[in-house]
Structure formats: structure tokens, C-alpha cells
Design a protein around this motif. Structure first.
Motif, PDB file in Angstrom:
ATOM      1  N   THR A   1       0.951  55.136  65.651  1.00 51.11           N
ATOM      2  CA  THR A   1      -0.006  54.914  64.320  1.00 51.11           C
ATOM      3  C   THR A   1      -1.118  55.841  64.267  1.00 51.11           C
ATOM      4  OG1 THR A   1       0.651  52.667  64.155  1.00 51.11           O
ATOM      5  CG2 THR A   1      -1.003  53.086  63.188  1.00 51.11           C
ATOM      6  N   ILE A   2      -1.162  56.466  63.137  1.00 52.92           N
ATOM      7  CA  ILE A   2      -2.413  57.701  62.865  1.00 52.92           C
ATOM      8  C   ILE A   2      -3.217  56.826  61.887  1.00 52.92           C
ATOM      9  CG2 ILE A   2      -2.916  59.750  61.999  1.00 52.92           C
ATOM     10  CD1 ILE A   2       0.046  60.564  63.265  1.00 52.92           C
ATOM     11  N   SER A   3      -4.476  56.875  61.931  1.00 54.10           N
ATOM     12  CA  SER A   3      -5.377  56.138  61.122  1.00 54.10           C
ATOM     13  C   SER A   3      -6.750  56.740  61.102  1.00 54.10           C
ATOM     14  CB  SER A   3      -5.539  54.645  61.270  1.00 54.10           C
ATOM     15  OG  SER A   3      -6.194  54.548  62.763  1.00 54.10           O
ATOM     16  N   GLN A   4      -7.745  55.952  60.420  1.00 43.99           N
ATOM     17  CA  GLN A   4      -8.896  56.542  60.011  1.00 43.99           C
ATOM     18  C   GLN A   4      -8.887  57.944  59.285  1.00 43.99           C
ATOM     19  OE1 GLN A   4     -11.859  56.588  63.518  1.00 43.99           O
ATOM     20  NE2 GLN A   4     -11.057  54.549  63.939  1.00 43.99           N
ATOM     21  N   PRO A   5      -8.814  57.717  58.017  1.00 47.47           N
ATOM     22  CA  PRO A   5      -8.878  58.848  57.240  1.00 47.47           C
ATOM     23  C   PRO A   5     -10.368  59.723  57.363  1.00 47.47           C
ATOM     24  CG  PRO A   5      -7.832  57.049  56.083  1.00 47.47           C
ATOM     25  CD  PRO A   5      -8.369  56.610  57.190  1.00 47.47           C
ATOM     26  N   ARG A   6     -10.294  60.965  57.324  1.00 45.78           N
ATOM     27  CA  ARG A   6     -11.526  61.659  57.282  1.00 45.78           C
ATOM     28  C   ARG A   6     -12.250  61.615  56.023  1.00 45.78           C
ATOM     29  NH1 ARG A   6     -11.821  65.480  61.591  1.00 45.78           N
ATOM     30  NH2 ARG A   6      -9.976  65.680  62.679  1.00 45.78           N
ATOM     31  N   MET A   7     -11.681  61.447  54.827  1.00 42.61           N
ATOM     32  CA  MET A   7     -12.305  61.369  53.671  1.00 42.61           C
ATOM     33  C   MET A   7     -11.849  59.893  52.781  1.00 42.61           C
ATOM     34  SD  MET A   7     -13.435  64.207  52.969  1.00 42.61           S
ATOM     35  CE  MET A   7     -13.660  64.394  51.238  1.00 42.61           C
ATOM     36  N   LYS A   8     -13.162  59.248  52.350  1.00 44.76           N
ATOM     37  CA  LYS A   8     -12.862  57.953  51.751  1.00 44.76           C
ATOM     38  C   LYS A   8     -11.785  57.979  50.808  1.00 44.76           C
ATOM     39  CE  LYS A   8     -17.068  56.010  53.373  1.00 44.76           C
ATOM     40  NZ  LYS A   8     -18.384  55.524  53.180  1.00 44.76           N
ATOM     41  N   SER A   9     -11.790  59.220  49.915  1.00 51.63           N
ATOM     42  CA  SER A   9     -11.081  59.041  48.822  1.00 51.63           C
ATOM     43  C   SER A   9      -9.417  59.497  49.071  1.00 51.63           C
ATOM     44  CB  SER A   9     -11.374  60.242  48.236  1.00 51.63           C
ATOM     45  OG  SER A   9     -11.247  61.443  48.835  1.00 51.63           O
ATOM     46  N   ASN A  10      -9.129  59.620  50.399  1.00 46.17           N
ATOM     47  CA  ASN A  10      -7.463  59.760  50.881  1.00 46.17           C
ATOM     48  C   ASN A  10      -7.035  58.066  50.500  1.00 46.17           C
ATOM     49  OD1 ASN A  10      -5.204  59.923  52.102  1.00 46.17           O
ATOM     50  ND2 ASN A  10      -6.033  60.885  53.841  1.00 46.17           N
ATOM     51  N   GLU A  11      -5.995  58.062  49.643  1.00 42.31           N
ATOM     52  CA  GLU A  11      -5.301  56.863  49.355  1.00 42.31           C
ATOM     53  C   GLU A  11      -4.427  56.449  50.294  1.00 42.31           C
ATOM     54  OE1 GLU A  11      -3.524  57.509  45.596  1.00 42.31           O
ATOM     55  OE2 GLU A  11      -5.150  57.246  44.452  1.00 42.31           O
ATOM     56  N   VAL A  12      -4.012  57.239  51.200  1.00 49.63           N
ATOM     57  CA  VAL A  12      -3.283  56.946  52.439  1.00 49.63           C
ATOM     58  C   VAL A  12      -3.891  56.610  53.536  1.00 49.63           C
ATOM     59  CG1 VAL A  12      -1.354  57.693  54.005  1.00 49.63           C
ATOM     60  CG2 VAL A  12      -1.494  58.482  51.689  1.00 49.63           C
ATOM     61  N   LYS A  13      -4.114  55.093  53.608  1.00 51.61           N
ATOM     62  CA  LYS A  13      -4.845  54.541  54.884  1.00 51.61           C
ATOM     63  C   LYS A  13      -4.422  54.744  56.391  1.00 51.61           C
ATOM     64  CE  LYS A  13      -7.386  53.347  51.275  1.00 51.61           C
ATOM     65  NZ  LYS A  13      -8.769  54.503  50.988  1.00 51.61           N
ATOM     66  N   ARG A  14      -3.031  54.585  56.474  1.00 55.68           N
ATOM     67  CA  ARG A  14      -2.621  54.784  57.710  1.00 55.68           C
ATOM     68  C   ARG A  14      -0.986  55.426  57.619  1.00 55.68           C
ATOM     69  NH1 ARG A  14      -3.008  49.829  57.873  1.00 55.68           N
ATOM     70  NH2 ARG A  14      -4.906  49.797  59.122  1.00 55.68           N
ATOM     71  N   ILE A  15      -0.985  55.885  58.377  1.00 63.08           N
ATOM     72  CA  ILE A  15       0.537  56.517  58.861  1.00 63.08           C
ATOM     73  C   ILE A  15       1.111  56.135  60.110  1.00 63.08           C
ATOM     74  CG2 ILE A  15       1.777  58.913  59.210  1.00 63.08           C
ATOM     75  CD1 ILE A  15      -0.391  60.215  57.441  1.00 63.08           C
ATOM     76  N   LYS A  16       2.576  55.624  59.836  1.00 61.68           N
ATOM     77  CA  LYS A  16       3.286  55.407  61.104  1.00 61.68           C
ATOM     78  C   LYS A  16       4.397  56.334  61.038  1.00 61.68           C
ATOM     79  CE  LYS A  16       2.123  50.746  61.406  1.00 61.68           C
ATOM     80  NZ  LYS A  16       2.765  49.171  61.823  1.00 61.68           N
ATOM     81  N   LEU A  17       4.871  56.873  62.506  1.00 66.26           N
ATOM     82  CA  LEU A  17       5.916  57.389  62.802  1.00 66.26           C
ATOM     83  C   LEU A  17       6.936  56.791  63.660  1.00 66.26           C
ATOM     84  CD1 LEU A  17       3.731  60.570  64.111  1.00 66.26           C
ATOM     85  CD2 LEU A  17       4.793  60.005  61.757  1.00 66.26           C
ATOM     86  N   LYS A  18       8.281  57.200  63.393  1.00 67.07           N
ATOM     87  CA  LYS A  18       9.095  56.488  64.461  1.00 67.07           C
ATOM     88  C   LYS A  18      10.384  57.412  64.264  1.00 67.07           C
ATOM     89  CE  LYS A  18      12.062  53.248  61.524  1.00 67.07           C
ATOM     90  NZ  LYS A  18      12.345  52.080  61.542  1.00 67.07           N
ATOM     91  N   PRO A  19      11.264  57.534  65.352  1.00 66.12           N
ATOM     92  CA  PRO A  19      12.442  58.480  65.102  1.00 66.12           C
ATOM     93  C   PRO A  19      13.685  57.792  64.839  1.00 66.12           C
ATOM     94  CG  PRO A  19      12.079  57.525  67.651  1.00 66.12           C
ATOM     95  CD  PRO A  19      10.786  57.207  66.692  1.00 66.12           C
ATOM     96  N   LEU A  20      14.398  58.362  64.163  1.00 65.44           N
ATOM     97  CA  LEU A  20      15.909  57.743  63.519  1.00 65.44           C
ATOM     98  C   LEU A  20      16.836  58.944  63.627  1.00 65.44           C
ATOM     99  CD1 LEU A  20      15.771  58.740  60.433  1.00 65.44           C
ATOM    100  CD2 LEU A  20      14.197  56.830  60.016  1.00 65.44           C
ATOM    101  N   MET A  21      18.195  58.438  63.553  1.00 64.10           N
ATOM    102  CA  MET A  21      19.339  59.316  63.302  1.00 64.10           C
ATOM    103  C   MET A  21      19.912  59.312  61.976  1.00 64.10           C
ATOM    104  SD  MET A  21      19.737  60.706  66.347  1.00 64.10           S
ATOM    105  CE  MET A  21      21.312  61.475  65.882  1.00 64.10           C
TER     106      MET A  21
END
Length: 386
Positions: A23-43
Motif C-alpha cells: 500500500t502506497i499513500s500520502q500524496p505529495r500534492m493535495k491536488s492528487n486525486e489518487v489518495k492511495r495505491i495498492k499493489l498485488k501480484p497476479l497471473m
């Protein structure tokens, strides 16, 4: 640990297929509409991918990237975010970055390896469920009586849901203490008009009044019958042209879908003059700028009819968005539906902020118009606002 060492460690473990989730969070810019990014592997098709889930305030979007292409993507992500929690098979990592990318690193080793789930969950979470009956979708032939989406209508169902996502994002810009006035120019068969009404009135309980306007009398009569049968008493359909509609002095939301050429500009101009808080516009064909283009320095591109047409379309929508920004709107060009379904997939979304354009922004706009030797119709329509 330095910033570069931190990225190198994470990338190395991910390339070794050790990732469980992140989980990647805390946008550097308040204007960033994406508040959080999640990563997972898949086939996918027997190939290892990393799924990226972009979490907006109310919606989720997904992107699947092949493992070999992921390091460059992760580099880009860390340019915009300052915190990461990463679970590997045998290690849990927490990263906090300062504004100058000083790294605070914490790592916990695990003696019991974690399991990685590489299954791909293909069911998308729609705002309108694909297994629940909706009276308007049944009546419009998108669903069967028991709520199943008809196979030949699934692209339309996805388009409706994508449109509802934009409507949902705009809720905070609409008035809360009075009736919301909405106009839909060029409503056509009105799939999206009915969806808009259902979502705002039935699901969100807003006090709204919606008018759909189109030139086709037979279509308007059919839509009026459907609205009456469904009990949508604050939804009306009228035969008329954008230029001839003078019934309003103020409107909260203006929707215009596939209005050809300068009809889109007419609708945008009317929206601005009404002081609309929200504008959602999907343009159709754009010929005006194509006829005006006189740019010898771009002749290598523009000598080809196909490229000239596409360039004119992209430039036209860019100009429209910039003009809206100049007259006090926050404007964006967004993907409406997948490019595989139609090349005409750009939506102009604009929220009224009242923010004044600065001198540099206006100078950049003028320079672009000078390059093209063009005078856009929308600029002429809104000259007193510019």
C-alpha cells in the motif's frame, strides 16, 4: 539508507516475485486525486503481472503491468507519494519519506513465509451492480427482467457505469439546500440521462429536475413515455436545439454527449453563462479547427488527412478545456470508455471554482492559438469572460 537504495531494494524483491501486497499513500500534492495505491501480484495468461489499484475518493481503477515493466512504474509512483507499507514473503517493510526524500526505513523479518495469491478477481465493483435489476435498465433493454445484463449490451452497461462514476465524483460540487437543475443537450436515446436521474434521485435522494433536449421528435416522445411509466416525475424530454433553449437563467449541471462540431461549444458556452457548477461533455466530430489549421511547421504531420483529423480533434478538446480553465473552471480531459470500444472516448469534466487565470496561463494559451493560426468558436462565444 538512501532514497535510491530504498527503491533498489524494493524493486529487487519484487522482480524476484517475493511481493505479497503493498500500500502506497500520502500524496505529495493535495491536488492528487489518487489518495492511495495498492499493489498485488497476479497471473494473466500464464504471465506474472503486478496489479495496480488506484484508490480515488469514491472509485477504484485498475492497471495490470508486466513484471519487467514495473520498475519504471514504481519510480514514477515514488515521485508522487511519501509512504509505503510492503509485505514480502518473509519481510514486512515500512517506508516514510521526507519532502527531500530522506528515508525512514523499518523492516521486520518473518520466520514463517507468507502465501502469495496470484488469482485474478475478474469481477468489477460497479456503482450499478451487474446482477441487480434496475427498472430503467430493464425498460431500456440493457437488462433482463431478473437483472442480468444482456450480453450484447454489456459495453453499454460499462459506459453507463463509467458515466455514473463521473456523476458520483461531482456530488460535492452540487447544491445541498435546494433543487439541483440539470440539462442534458443532445440526449438521444437517453441511456445516460435515465442513469443520471436514477443515481441522483433514487439512490442518493437528491432533489433534482432534469431536462433532456434533442432534435429527434420520435426519440423524445419515446423517452417521455418511459419516464412517465417509471414515475420519474422530475425528468422531462423536449424537442429543441441548444441555441433555441432559453428557458433557464441558472443551471447547476450541464451534460452534452456527442454534440457534433461547434454544437459542443454552444453547450459549453451556455453552461458557462448559466454559471453551471459541473460540466460533463463528450464531444463527437470536430471540423472547425481542421478547416482553420495553417501551420507550416507541422506540415509533416498535417499533410496526412487521418493525422490532421486526429490532431484537430485533440487540439480542439485541449483548447476547450483551457478556455474553461481561463474562465474560472477546473477542467480535465478524461477517458470516458475504453479505446477498444470507440476512438471518440474523451470526456471534458469541469468544476466551477471561480479561480482567475494568471498572466502566464493566458500567454501560453495565446501562443498555442498563434501557432495554429486559429480562432476557436468557443473563444468567440465567451469573449466577454476571457
Amino acid at each position: 539508507m538512501t532514497f535510491e537504495e530504498m527503491k533498489a531494494h524494493l524493486i529487487k524483491r519484487i522482480l524476484q516475485q517475493q511481493l505479497v501486497t503493498a500500500t502506497i499513500s500520502q500524496p505529495r500534492m493535495k491536488s492528487n486525486e489518487v489518495k492511495r495505491i495498492k499493489l498485488k501480484p497476479l497471473m494473466l495468461k500464464n504471465s506474472y503481472h503486478i496489479q495496480i489499484e488506484y484508490q480515488y475518493e469514491r472509485i477504484l481503477k485498475h492497471e495490470n503491468i508486466q513484471l519487467t515493466e514495473f520498475p519504471a512504474k514504481l519510480e514514477t509512483i515514488f515521485e508522487d507519494y511519501r509512504q509505503a507499507h510492503v509485505d514480502f514473503i518473509d519481510e514486512k517493510v515500512q517506508v516514510q519519506l521526507s519532502k527531500k526524500n530522506k528515508v525512514l526505513w523499518k523492516s521486520d523479518q518473518s520466520s514463517i513465509p507468507k502465501q502469495v495469491n496470484l488469482a485474478h478477481n475478474r469481477k468489477k465493483n460497479y456503482l450499478l451492480s451487474d446482477d441487480q435489476p434496475y427498472s430503467f435498465l430493464i425498460r431500456l433493454g440493457v437488462q433482463t427482467e431478473d437483472g442480468k445484463v444482456k450480453k450484447q449490451k454489456y459495453d453499454k452497461f460499462k459506459q453507463i457505469n463509467r458515466f455514473i462514476e463521473f456523476i458520483d465524483d461531482a456530488l460535492s460540487y452540487l447544491p445541498k439546500n435546494r433543487q439541483v437543475r440539470i440539462l442534458d443537450f443532445g440526449s438521444g436515446k437517453s441511456y445516460l440521462t435515465f442513469a443520471l436521474y436514477h443515481y441522483l434521485k433514487i439512490e442518493k435522494g437528491l432533489d433534482i429536475r432534469v431536462t433532456g433536449l434533442d432534435l429527434k421528435k420520435e426519440v423524445i416522445e419515446e423517452c417521455s413515455r418511459i419516464a412517465q411509466d417509471l414515475g420519474y416525475d422530475q425528468l422531462e424530454f423536449l424537442v429543441g436545439d441548444i441555441n433555441d433553449y432559453n428557458e433557464e437563467s441558472a443551471v447547476d449541471m450541464v451534460v452534452t454527449l456527442h454534440a457534433c462540431d461547434v454544437a459542443t461549444d454552444m453547450a459549453l458556452a451556455r453552461a458557462v453563462k448559466w454559471g453551471a457548477s459541473v460540466i460533463l461533455s463528450v464531444p463527437c466530430c470536430q471540423h472547425e479547427l481542421n478547416r482553420q489549421l495553417n501551420t507550416p511547421s507541422l506540415d509533416i504531420m498535417l499533410q496526412h488527412g487521418l493525422i490532421r483529423e486526429r490532431f484537430a480533434a485533440l487540439a480542439t478538446d485541449s483548447i476547450r478545456a483551457e478556455i474553461l480553465s481561463l474562465v474560472g473552471y477546473e477542467a480535465q480531459l478524461l477517458e470516458f470508455i475504453d479505446m477498444e470500444n470507440t476512438p471518440k472516448n474523451i470526456l471534458i469534466r469541469a468544476y466551477r471554482t471561480g479561480k482567475k487565470a494568471n498572466v502566464e496561463q493566458r500567454a501560453n494559451y495565446d501562443a498555442f492559438l498563434n501557432l495554429l493560426h486559429a480562432t476557436p468558436f468557443l473563444q468567440t462565444e465567451l469573449k466577454e469572460y476571457l
